[in-house]
Write a protein that holds these residues in place. Structure first.
Motif, PDB file in Angstrom:
ATOM      1  N   GLU A  46       0.398  29.448  31.589  1.00  0.00           N
ATOM      2  CA  GLU A  46      -0.191  30.800  31.620  1.00  0.00           C
ATOM      3  C   GLU A  46       0.885  31.876  31.580  1.00  0.00           C
ATOM      4  O   GLU A  46       0.742  32.886  30.895  1.00  0.00           O
ATOM      5  CB  GLU A  46      -0.953  31.006  32.938  1.00  0.00           C
ATOM      6  CG  GLU A  46      -2.420  30.769  32.864  1.00  0.00           C
ATOM      7  CD  GLU A  46      -2.994  30.630  34.280  1.00  0.00           C
ATOM      8  OE1 GLU A  46      -2.591  31.387  35.192  1.00  0.00           O
ATOM      9  OE2 GLU A  46      -3.826  29.725  34.456  1.00  0.00           O
ATOM     10  N   ARG A  49       2.352  32.914  28.331  1.00  0.00           N
ATOM     11  CA  ARG A  49       1.559  33.819  27.491  1.00  0.00           C
ATOM     12  C   ARG A  49       1.919  35.289  27.688  1.00  0.00           C
ATOM     13  O   ARG A  49       1.402  36.157  26.986  1.00  0.00           O
ATOM     14  CB  ARG A  49       0.061  33.592  27.720  1.00  0.00           C
ATOM     15  CG  ARG A  49      -0.376  32.309  27.054  1.00  0.00           C
ATOM     16  CD  ARG A  49      -1.861  32.027  27.135  1.00  0.00           C
ATOM     17  NE  ARG A  49      -1.999  30.570  27.170  1.00  0.00           N
ATOM     18  CZ  ARG A  49      -2.518  29.884  28.176  1.00  0.00           C
ATOM     19  NH1 ARG A  49      -3.059  30.500  29.214  1.00  0.00           N
ATOM     20  NH2 ARG A  49      -2.544  28.568  28.145  1.00  0.00           N
ATOM     21  N   THR A  52       5.361  36.881  23.355  1.00  0.00           N
ATOM     22  CA  THR A  52       4.736  36.819  22.040  1.00  0.00           C
ATOM     23  C   THR A  52       5.426  35.702  21.263  1.00  0.00           C
ATOM     24  O   THR A  52       6.634  35.762  21.036  1.00  0.00           O
ATOM     25  CB  THR A  52       4.887  38.178  21.328  1.00  0.00           C
ATOM     26  OG1 THR A  52       4.377  39.188  22.203  1.00  0.00           O
ATOM     27  CG2 THR A  52       4.128  38.201  20.014  1.00  0.00           C
ATOM     28  N   TRP A  53       4.659  34.684  20.933  1.00  0.00           N
ATOM     29  CA  TRP A  53       5.189  33.509  20.233  1.00  0.00           C
ATOM     30  C   TRP A  53       4.781  33.590  18.772  1.00  0.00           C
ATOM     31  O   TRP A  53       3.647  33.985  18.473  1.00  0.00           O
ATOM     32  CB  TRP A  53       4.611  32.226  20.830  1.00  0.00           C
ATOM     33  CG  TRP A  53       4.926  32.010  22.287  1.00  0.00           C
ATOM     34  CD1 TRP A  53       4.307  32.585  23.354  1.00  0.00           C
ATOM     35  CD2 TRP A  53       5.937  31.147  22.831  1.00  0.00           C
ATOM     36  NE1 TRP A  53       4.876  32.140  24.533  1.00  0.00           N
ATOM     37  CE2 TRP A  53       5.870  31.255  24.247  1.00  0.00           C
ATOM     38  CE3 TRP A  53       6.884  30.287  22.262  1.00  0.00           C
ATOM     39  CZ2 TRP A  53       6.723  30.535  25.085  1.00  0.00           C
ATOM     40  CZ3 TRP A  53       7.720  29.570  23.107  1.00  0.00           C
ATOM     41  CH2 TRP A  53       7.644  29.695  24.500  1.00  0.00           C
ATOM     42  N   GLU A  56       2.452  29.394  19.070  1.00  0.00           N
ATOM     43  CA  GLU A  56       2.133  29.185  20.489  1.00  0.00           C
ATOM     44  C   GLU A  56       2.458  27.742  20.878  1.00  0.00           C
ATOM     45  O   GLU A  56       2.125  26.811  20.139  1.00  0.00           O
ATOM     46  CB  GLU A  56       0.627  29.396  20.716  1.00  0.00           C
ATOM     47  CG  GLU A  56       0.154  30.818  20.516  1.00  0.00           C
ATOM     48  CD  GLU A  56       0.329  31.673  21.761  1.00  0.00           C
ATOM     49  OE1 GLU A  56       0.478  31.097  22.868  1.00  0.00           O
ATOM     50  OE2 GLU A  56       0.326  32.911  21.622  1.00  0.00           O
ATOM     51  N   THR A 285      10.319  33.120  29.852  1.00  0.00           N
ATOM     52  CA  THR A 285       9.074  33.076  30.626  1.00  0.00           C
ATOM     53  C   THR A 285       9.351  33.327  32.106  1.00  0.00           C
ATOM     54  O   THR A 285       8.706  34.161  32.744  1.00  0.00           O
ATOM     55  CB  THR A 285       8.403  31.689  30.470  1.00  0.00           C
ATOM     56  OG1 THR A 285       8.040  31.518  29.101  1.00  0.00           O
ATOM     57  CG2 THR A 285       7.167  31.563  31.356  1.00  0.00           C
TER      58      THR A 285
END
Ligand code: WT7
Length: 653
Positions: A46, A49, A52-53, A56, A285
């Motif tokens: 989570e 997210r 910005t990938w 994903e 992240t």
């Protein structure tokens, strides 16, 4: 560590609950711990997210070949795009990214749109110099916006940077260039520190005469001070000539989540520096999440300031990558806290309306020493969160920070982490945790940490031992550059399947974690393990002591004898009375076993450039040995002064 020795340890009873306003609007609530406890990997998926990938990730953790982790391995992203472009695309181009404050008083603000153009130009410039994805770039710079631009430009083209702190010598720079086999060095003519221009380029020139640096093809030089600079034609290029003429557009390429982002060398206590390798998706992240959670960042209204140098991991994670990934507005200050006067930091807080301040205990203690009246002259009412990092913060400094900087209303978060962990690991959450002065307290959501004894058994509450991390985390180091075996040996072999951080720690009766310093610094006195941190905290809690460093000197009778070096406050003077008073004070706070055998008043303590006390050198002094390596000291004359002042053992127990 034996339990009986801990029974006497420092009792800190003060507690500070989050204010109801802060708790009500906090970014992260207690629910996050439950969520992460129930499904740790789901929790991190989570958090990924937030980024910005371009592809994903569908995988979270691959731990099939421990201790070599892969996080989000099938995802692809561009780190610089995440830190800059996406904010501009989201309509935030006019938001200030950096308020730069030079030491001489010059200032300049860069919006996200301006930062994007600068990063694109620098990325194009590096490409023109032949830098390709995977090539290493050394960065040896002062604290100026171009340093941030250079790091982001490297990230943008997938060239791992190796930032070398601008205070390091040519030797230290050369070994780091050699080890990483860098292709380009980005530097400046110099930077301002303590009111003077300090040259950087001569150290680069000297480093590049050493064998093993031949692969450096170009040196890109920012003009900051305008000082006279040696020049090697064909190799050296001015930043303003090359970068300024580039296009301000550049299409970011997506790299795999595990693409190397940077190498950062830690010197540690022994041996050659370790090149700590961090990669892209997991690192970004966790720095983004922790910056959001621990500082409760509201990017639209906060003004954030981290006083660390970008040359340390704190600068990488909490000046460059975390705050920019979160779209924060921040202050970047070039110089020292007491140039041209001891109120400089507080003047900056007032000028920009800083709301979140992140600094180190050593700086807080320096400000304590300079006096309460200095911050009192400035309007610090904008502050709402205060952070600390780098070493254990003694309760007195913690309480002073809260009271004199935070107006007795601002929460202090003591954040434990390491170059190796990449991001914060143990810290209170300002809207959730009832804080305890001197304790980092609890692992952050998604992090598993505990304290174990010599046999790797978890210690009960109220006991001490070694801090370990029991599960992999997204921003963990991936290896030591070029030395997988050293990576295994250093971190993963002491306790099977657990990461050994090298720090001593204890758990209090509530299970909260208190860091006790590096295990190499724990003293053994008549069969008792005593932490240097706690004796130092006890000494600093005496009104006549501003700072203290404690070491264990070899002793035939007691294994080690406690030897304390103290900096006295204002008018206090050294003498037998004071020595006895301090010994009695330590005996009262910690127990008679922790009484220093010797106490020596000194004017300065030997510190590394990141502010850590070099106890190794003080141990040499206390044991009448010739000094070991002093090259990483900020000021090596400090040691001559201390040695010349060493008295014979003053009194015996
Ligand atoms: C070592 C890591 C983390 C960025 C700056 C230092 C000590 C760090 C704390 C803290 C007690 C701390 C530990 C750790 N340390 N933060 N809040 N409380 N100790 O990075 O140079 O890699 O040093 O700094 O001993 O292992 P680093």
């Amino acid at each position: 560590m034996s339990n009986e020795s801990l029974a006497n340890l420092l009792k800190e009873e003060r507690r500070f609950a989050p204010s109801s306003e802060l708790a009500a609007q906090a970014n992260v609530t207690a629910e996050a711990y439950e969520r992460a406890e129930a499904d740790r990997l789901g929790f991190w998926a989570e958090q990924a997210r937030r980024l910005t990938w371009s592809t994903e990730p569908t995988e979270t953790l691959d731990w099939s070949n421990p201790p070599f982790a892969k996080w989000f391995a099938d995802g692809r992203l561009n780190v610089a795009y995440n830190c800059v472009d996406r904010h501009v695309e989201n309509g935030l181009g006019d938001r200030v990214a950096l308020h730069f404050e030079g030491e001489p008083g010059d200032s300049r603000s860069l919006t996200y749109a301006e930062l994007q153009r600068e990063v694109c130009k620098a990325a194009n410039a590096l490409t023109e110099l032949g830098v390709r994805a995977g090539d290493r770039v050394a960065v040896y710079m002062p604290m100026i916006p171009e340093t941030v631009v250079a790091m982001l430009a490297c990230a943008r083209i997938g060239a791992p940077h190796s930032v070398v702190f601008g205070g390091f010598s040519a030797d230290a720079l050369a070994t780091r260039i050699q080890d990483a086999d860098a292709r380009v060095v980005i530097t400046a003519d110099g930077g301002y520190r303590r009111g003077e221009p300090g040259a950087l380029k001569p150290a680069v020139d000297e480093a590049l005469t050493r064998p093993g640096t031949e692969n450096v093809r170009h040196v890109l030089v920012v003009r900051r001070t305008g000082q006279e600079t040696g020049w090697t034609e064909g190799r050296d290029i001015w930043w303003h000539e090359l970068v300024e003429r580039q296009s301000d557009r550049h299409t970011p390429e997506a790299f795999e989540a595990e693409h190397p982002l940077f190498i950062l060398y830690t010197s540690g206590t022994t041996g050659k520096p370790k090149g700590i390798l961090h990669t892209s998706g997991g690192y970004l992240t966790q720095v983004a999440y922790t910056h959001h959670a621990v500082f409760d960042l509201k990017p639209e209204s906060d003004v954030y300031w981290c006083t660390a140098d970008v040359g340390w991991v704190t600068g990488h994670s909490y000046i460059v990558y975390g705050p920019l990934a979160n779209g924060a507005t921040q202050v970047l200050y070039e110089g020292t806290p007491n140039t041209p006067h001891q109120g400089r930091w507080w003047e900056i807080v007032q000028k920009y309306g800083v709301t979140i301040l992140y600094t180190a205990p050593t700086a807080i203690r320096a400000c304590m020493k300079w006096g309460d009246d200095i911050p009192a002259k400035y309007d610090l009412s904008s502050l709402r969160i205060l952070g600390s990092v780098g070493e254990p913060i003694n309760p007195e400094a913690w309480v002073w920070y809260r009271k004199h900087i935070g107006g007795d209303r601002v929460p202090v978060v003591d954040t434990w982490w390491q170059t190796e962990t990449g991001a914060m690991m143990i810290s209170p959450l300002p809207g959730v945790t009832e804080t305890k002065p001197g304790s980092a307290q609890v692992p952050l959501p998604g992090i598993r940490a505990t304290v174990v004894d010599d046999d790797a058994n978890e210690v009960p509450h109220g006991s001490g031992g070694y801090l370990v991390l029991t599960e992999p985390w997204p921003s963990m180091l991936r290896t030591i550059w070029g030395d997988d075996q050293r990576y295994r040996d250093t971190y993963w072999s002491r306790f099977e399947g657990k990461y050994f951080a090298g720090d001593g720690a204890k758990k209090d009766e509530d299970g909260d974690i208190w860091l006790l310093g590096r295990v190499d610094d724990v003293m053994l006195v008549s069969g008792h393990n005593i932490s240097t941190t706690e004796v130092e905290s006890a000494l600093v809690s005496h009104p006549k002591v501003a700072e203290a460093a404690v070491v264990g000197a070899t002793d035939a009778q007691t294994t080690q004898a406690i030897c304390a070096f103290v900096i006295l406050r204002g008018t206090a003077t050294e003498g037998e009375d004071l020595t006895e008073e301090l010994r009695a004070h330590v005996a009262r706070t910690l127990g008679p076993i922790a009484k220093p055998r010797r106490i020596l008043a000194v004017a300065e303590l030997p510190k590394t450039r990141s502010g850590k006390i070099m106890r190794r050198l003080l141990r040499d002094v206390a044991e009448n040995r010739t000094l070991g390596d002093v090259t990483t000291l900020t000021d090596s004359s400090v040691m001559d002064l201390i040695q010349s002042r060493l008295p014979a053992a003053s009194s015996e127990d």
